[in-house]
Design an enzyme around this catalytic site. Structure first.
Site, PDB file in Angstrom:
ATOM      1  N   ARG A   1       0.859  -1.181   0.000  1.00  0.00           N
ATOM      2  CA  ARG A   1       0.000   0.000   0.000  1.00  0.00           C
ATOM      3  C   ARG A   1       0.896   1.233   0.000  1.00  0.00           C
ATOM      4  O   ARG A   1       2.121   1.112   0.001  1.00  0.00           O
ATOM      5  CB  ARG A   1      -0.926  -0.010   1.213  1.00  0.00           C
ATOM      6  CG  ARG A   1      -0.189   0.145   2.525  1.00  0.00           C
ATOM      7  CD  ARG A   1      -1.146   0.315   3.700  1.00  0.00           C
ATOM      8  NE  ARG A   1      -0.409   0.661   4.892  1.00  0.00           N
ATOM      9  CZ  ARG A   1      -0.948   0.732   6.106  1.00  0.00           C
ATOM     10  NH1 ARG A   1      -2.226   0.469   6.292  1.00  0.00           N
ATOM     11  NH2 ARG A   1      -0.220   1.075   7.140  1.00  0.00           N
TER      12      ARG A   1
ATOM     13  N   ASN B   1      -4.453   8.468   4.263  1.00  0.00           N
ATOM     14  CA  ASN B   1      -4.149   7.747   5.496  1.00  0.00           C
ATOM     15  C   ASN B   1      -2.664   7.874   5.783  1.00  0.00           C
ATOM     16  O   ASN B   1      -1.830   7.558   4.926  1.00  0.00           O
ATOM     17  CB  ASN B   1      -4.492   6.254   5.342  1.00  0.00           C
ATOM     18  CG  ASN B   1      -4.447   5.521   6.665  1.00  0.00           C
ATOM     19  OD1 ASN B   1      -5.295   5.743   7.525  1.00  0.00           O
ATOM     20  ND2 ASN B   1      -3.444   4.673   6.850  1.00  0.00           N
ATOM     21  N   GLU B   2      -2.359   8.370   6.959  1.00  0.00           N
ATOM     22  CA  GLU B   2      -0.970   8.421   7.418  1.00  0.00           C
ATOM     23  C   GLU B   2      -0.002   8.831   6.304  1.00  0.00           C
ATOM     24  O   GLU B   2       0.834   8.026   5.869  1.00  0.00           O
ATOM     25  CB  GLU B   2      -0.556   7.077   8.013  1.00  0.00           C
ATOM     26  CG  GLU B   2      -1.289   6.732   9.288  1.00  0.00           C
ATOM     27  CD  GLU B   2      -0.721   5.506   9.999  1.00  0.00           C
ATOM     28  OE1 GLU B   2      -0.070   4.678   9.346  1.00  0.00           O
ATOM     29  OE2 GLU B   2      -0.937   5.390  11.213  1.00  0.00           O
TER      30      GLU B   2
ATOM     31  N   GLU C   1      -6.470   6.254  15.859  1.00  0.00           N
ATOM     32  CA  GLU C   1      -6.230   4.810  15.781  1.00  0.00           C
ATOM     33  C   GLU C   1      -5.278   4.378  16.889  1.00  0.00           C
ATOM     34  O   GLU C   1      -4.269   5.027  17.145  1.00  0.00           O
ATOM     35  CB  GLU C   1      -5.604   4.426  14.435  1.00  0.00           C
ATOM     36  CG  GLU C   1      -6.523   4.616  13.260  1.00  0.00           C
ATOM     37  CD  GLU C   1      -5.864   4.198  11.945  1.00  0.00           C
ATOM     38  OE1 GLU C   1      -5.170   3.167  11.918  1.00  0.00           O
ATOM     39  OE2 GLU C   1      -6.044   4.923  10.961  1.00  0.00           O
TER      40      GLU C   1
ATOM     41  N   GLU D   1      -2.513  -7.403   7.356  1.00  0.00           N
ATOM     42  CA  GLU D   1      -2.576  -7.053   8.790  1.00  0.00           C
ATOM     43  C   GLU D   1      -3.544  -7.960   9.549  1.00  0.00           C
ATOM     44  O   GLU D   1      -4.215  -7.535  10.483  1.00  0.00           O
ATOM     45  CB  GLU D   1      -2.940  -5.574   8.938  1.00  0.00           C
ATOM     46  CG  GLU D   1      -1.823  -4.691   8.379  1.00  0.00           C
ATOM     47  CD  GLU D   1      -2.006  -3.210   8.641  1.00  0.00           C
ATOM     48  OE1 GLU D   1      -3.160  -2.763   8.702  1.00  0.00           O
ATOM     49  OE2 GLU D   1      -0.986  -2.512   8.760  1.00  0.00           O
TER      50      GLU D   1
ATOM     51  N   HIS E   1      -3.253  -7.901  13.345  1.00  0.00           N
ATOM     52  CA  HIS E   1      -3.186  -6.606  14.040  1.00  0.00           C
ATOM     53  C   HIS E   1      -4.339  -6.375  15.009  1.00  0.00           C
ATOM     54  O   HIS E   1      -4.495  -5.283  15.537  1.00  0.00           O
ATOM     55  CB  HIS E   1      -3.104  -5.462  13.024  1.00  0.00           C
ATOM     56  CG  HIS E   1      -1.732  -5.299  12.461  1.00  0.00           C
ATOM     57  ND1 HIS E   1      -1.189  -4.083  12.146  1.00  0.00           N
ATOM     58  CD2 HIS E   1      -0.782  -6.211  12.181  1.00  0.00           C
ATOM     59  CE1 HIS E   1       0.039  -4.258  11.686  1.00  0.00           C
ATOM     60  NE2 HIS E   1       0.308  -5.544  11.699  1.00  0.00           N
TER      61      HIS E   1
HETATM   62  C1  GLA Z   1      -2.025   2.523  11.086  1.00  0.00           C
HETATM   63  C2  GLA Z   1      -2.732   2.546   9.767  1.00  0.00           C
HETATM   64  C3  GLA Z   1      -3.733   1.427   9.646  1.00  0.00           C
HETATM   65  C4  GLA Z   1      -3.100   0.124  10.050  1.00  0.00           C
HETATM   66  C5  GLA Z   1      -2.579   0.222  11.418  1.00  0.00           C
HETATM   67  C6  GLA Z   1      -1.918  -1.073  11.843  1.00  0.00           C
HETATM   68  O1  GLA Z   1      -2.827   3.087  12.053  1.00  0.00           O
HETATM   69  O2  GLA Z   1      -3.420   3.764   9.568  1.00  0.00           O
HETATM   70  O3  GLA Z   1      -4.170   1.368   8.320  1.00  0.00           O
HETATM   71  O4  GLA Z   1      -2.050  -0.175   9.184  1.00  0.00           O
HETATM   72  O5  GLA Z   1      -1.611   1.242  11.481  1.00  0.00           O
HETATM   73  O6  GLA Z   1      -2.002  -1.278  13.142  1.00  0.00           O
END
Ligand code: GLA
Length: 693
Positions: A112, A150-151, A338, A385, A388
């Site tokens: 990604r 995102n991030e 998050e 993930e 996770h």
């Molecule tokens: C970040 C990302 C999520 C996911 C988490 C994994 O918060 O934004 O998409 O990858 O990490 O814990």
């Protein structure tokens, strides 16, 4: 912006990725969300390939259904633009929009975040997909907030990046002469005689130019922010009342200057995954977020880039959002967007201990977060993930985790009053992303320098001694703080050094640690002795650095030891005197001369004999105006640091907000604080008039 708008309550929920699941699971999801007290979920974060399965072909049907189901369940949607992961077809159609590493490798799709924010095709496609979502859902009653991308975190080194970097450099430096001077290109024959000769820092034979590397990091942050601004302009145009944010990634590698970004979002959102010391790391992350939200500062635009479909230039109304200004922006709310139900420790993913999810969420909320959100709602059964974790774990709702998620969901609505007043801070710790980047440069006197860890230590010492600290930029108004810590602030602009002088002369106590004020904003050393920008304030001159190998421990003795008086330390109350044990210095030391300051400790012991350090000041104190400036030229233990500051340990986490006290016991022992008895792992949120249990 109308925030909290529909969210008078604290936000509770997480990333919801329903496209991973068959439709029958969706109904169960909404029923479980209601049971858990969820009121907000982030949807569509990585959904581009489902929303646009092939170029120009859209499939919104599944998202329509999900938004309707969530709305029927009373759950708001933080709707994401899916631009962090373009679909496979996009990379094949536009290979120039795939990331190029510093080594010149063009990445391929398969994970990604493989994009180049400088690529015209990607920029245009992002605006297009954001517009299509906003047009479709602008009136949907579930739409509560926009979650752009995102991030942000992928830096590209391709030719598009090179060209945008040059544009940014022209705006920053004006002329090639100024750039050559700022980068000291006269060394190693790096003089540039045309802008086209300049590239991003790419793989090269030996050390790159540190000023070039630093400017590139500034540029990457600004360029990604332009990408955000473009989407925000479209969303604002079509949904003027809906807050727009993006989730900040934390960590040393983060390529964005969060303080500049905080000026552009309607609420600051952070993702936080503590690892080694979750309570202290949580307090640190929350205090950082609060600092960014309270003191945002607008940065420059990187490059207007190609005109998107709906060019701000062509339409003056959204352009007001797009056109970046400089200077302070108004304060914002912030939110833990998050966190995980597991702890990522590097080699292992650990299940959180009973109550830990609640305690860490509460710590964020005590420190100002407008809620507690997770990655992700339901643990994935496959994909990258799958381990996770999730609010609904693989084991399903009949699980310890889901029960705690429900308990936390029931707790949050009871905290509204306690969260009304601002967080009270008793100290500030200075933090600057650019100082961090500069200290990550190659070619420094030690490869072991770790800015974040140095700042974390200062914050941790306060945290463990019951002092809530604001983490703020060196330019912030410091006048309200009785104590300000300045850890390893390597890069320091003249105006910010003046700010520190103003603070101390107004009566403040400043504690500056090694390697602060050494370099100017171009990462060039300030001459005449360190810490160049702060010598007069500290009343010292540092002649040399002496980084220490890991096994070397220097003894710090009271200065009168040199007169033959081997007396113990006095346990005096005023700052600058420590307890009755010998203190030590590790990791770093400096040859300090007094120029007005007094020595509180000097270097002694076998490791100093025969070196310039022997008997020289290690810790100093200098009266300045109505205040005091201390200097610590080595790394102290946490205990010694606390002694220096005159602090006493606090066994539990304490945060005050007006008449409310949040007390969180992260330990396995019972503790009593302020008449409150907290069982192991327990917590209390009490107003001052409440009866004490
Ligand atoms: C970040 C990302 C999520 C996911 C988490 C994994 O918060 O934004 O998409 O990858 O990490 O814990």
């Amino acid at each position: 912006m109308d925030w909290p708008g529909r969210f008078g309550a604290l936000c509770y929920g997480g990333d919801y990725n329903p496209e991973q699941w068959p439709q029958e699971v969706w109904k169960e999801d909404v029923a479980l969300m209601r049971r858990a007290g969820v009121n907000l979920v982030s949807v569509g974060v990585f959904s581009w390939a489902r929303l646009e399965p092939s170029p120009g072909v859209h499939d919104f049907g599944w998202l329509d259904d999900i938004l309707d189901l969530l709305h029927d369940g009373g759950i708001g949607v933080d709707l994401a633009t899916p631009t962090a992961s373009p679909p496979p077809w996009f990379g094949l159609a536009h290979p120039d929009a795939l990331t190029v590493t510093p080594d010149g490798v063009r990445l391929t799709h398969g994970s990604r975040d493989t994009y180049c924010v400088h690529a015209p095709a990607y920029r245009a496609a992002c605006v297009r997909v954001a517009r299509s979502l906003a047009e479709r859902y602008r009136d949907h009653p579930a739409l509560a907030m926009w979650h752009v991308h995102n991030e942000y975190g992928t830096a590209c080194h391709c030719e598009h990046a090179a060209s945008a970097f040059r544009t940014w450099l022209r705006a920053r430096h004006g002329t090639l002469d100024a750039l050559n001077d700022a980068w000291t290109t006269s060394f190693w024959s790096q003089h540039y005689s045309a802008w086209e000769q300049i590239t991003p820092p790419r793989a090269t034979q030996y050390l790159p130019n540190p000023s070039q590397v630093l400017d590139f990091r500034r540029f990457v942050s600004d360029a990604m922010l332009d990408h955000f601004r473009e989407q925000k302009a479209v969303l604002r145009e079509l949904t003027p009342g809906v807050p727009v944010t993006t989730n900040f990634v934390l960590g040393d590698w983060a390529p964005v200057n969060h303080r500049h970004w905080a000026a552009e979002v309607d609420l600051v959102a952070i993702d936080h995954y503590p690892s080694a010391d979750p309570p202290a790391e949580t307090a640190f992350a929350a205090d950082l977020a609060r600092g960014w939200a309270a003191n945002p500062e607008r940065g420059p635009a990187a490059d207007p880039g190609p005109a998107p479909e709906h060019s701000p230039a062509a339409d003056p109304s959204p352009a007001t959002e797009h056109a970046p200004e400089r200077g302070p922006a108004p304060g914002k709310p912030w939110l833990l967007m998050e966190q995980a139900v597991v702890t990522y420790t590097g080699p292992r993913m650990l299940a959180k201990r009973p109550g830990e999810i609640t305690r860490l969420s509460l710590s964020h909320i005590a420190r100002g977060s407008r809620g507690a959100m997770f990655f992700q709602w339901r643990a994935s059964r496959g994909g990258a993930e799958l381990w996770h974790g999730g609010m609904v774990p693989h084991a399903g709702p009949d699980s310890r985790i889901f029960r705690e998620i429900c308990d936390l969901g029931a707790l949050l609505p009871t905290l509204k009053d306690a969260c009304a007043a601002p967080v009270e801070a008793g100290a500030a710790v200075l933090w600057d992303a650019e100082a961090n980047w500069a200290l990550q440069s190659p070619g420094l006197p030690s490869t072991e320098l770790d800015y974040t860890e140095t700042v974390r230590q200062a914050h941790r010492v306060l945290y463990r001694h019951g002092v809530t600290a604001d983490l703020v930029h060196p330019s912030a108004d410091l006048s309200a703080y009785p104590l300000v810590l300045v850890p390893a602030l390597y890069l320091l602009a003249d105006a910010d050094a003046d700010n520190l002088r103003r603070y101390v002369s107004g009566g403040g106590t400043l504690v500056v640690s090694y390697l602060s004020g050494v370099a100017d904003e171009h990462a060039r050393v300030r001459l005449g002795g360190h810490p160049g920008a702060l010598r007069d304030l500290l009343g010292i001159r540092v002649e040399e650095f002496h980084p220490l190998p890991p096994d070397v421990v220097l003894t710090l003795s009271p200065p009168d030891v040199l007169d033959g008086d081997q007396g113990e330390w006095d346990d005096q109350e005023d700052r600058g005197h420590r307890g009755d044990r010998p203190e030590t210095g590790t990791f770093w030391s400096e040859h300090v001369h007094l120029e007005g300051a007094e020595a509180l400790a000097v270097y002694t012991g076998p490791h100093t004999s025969g070196t310039p350090l022997s008997g020289q000041p290690a810790i100093t104190r200098h009266p300045y105006g109505s205040g005091t400036a201390l200097y610590v030229s080595t790394r102290l233990s946490d205990t010694a640091y606390a002694h220096l500051l005159g602090l006493k340990p606090a066994p539990v986490e304490l945060v005050r907000r007006g008449e409310w006290l949040f007390a969180i016991n992260h330990s396995d022992e019972e503790h009593e604080v302020d008449g409150l008895r907290l069982p192991p792992g327990g917590f209390a949120v009490r107003a001052s008039g409440d009866p004490k249990p």
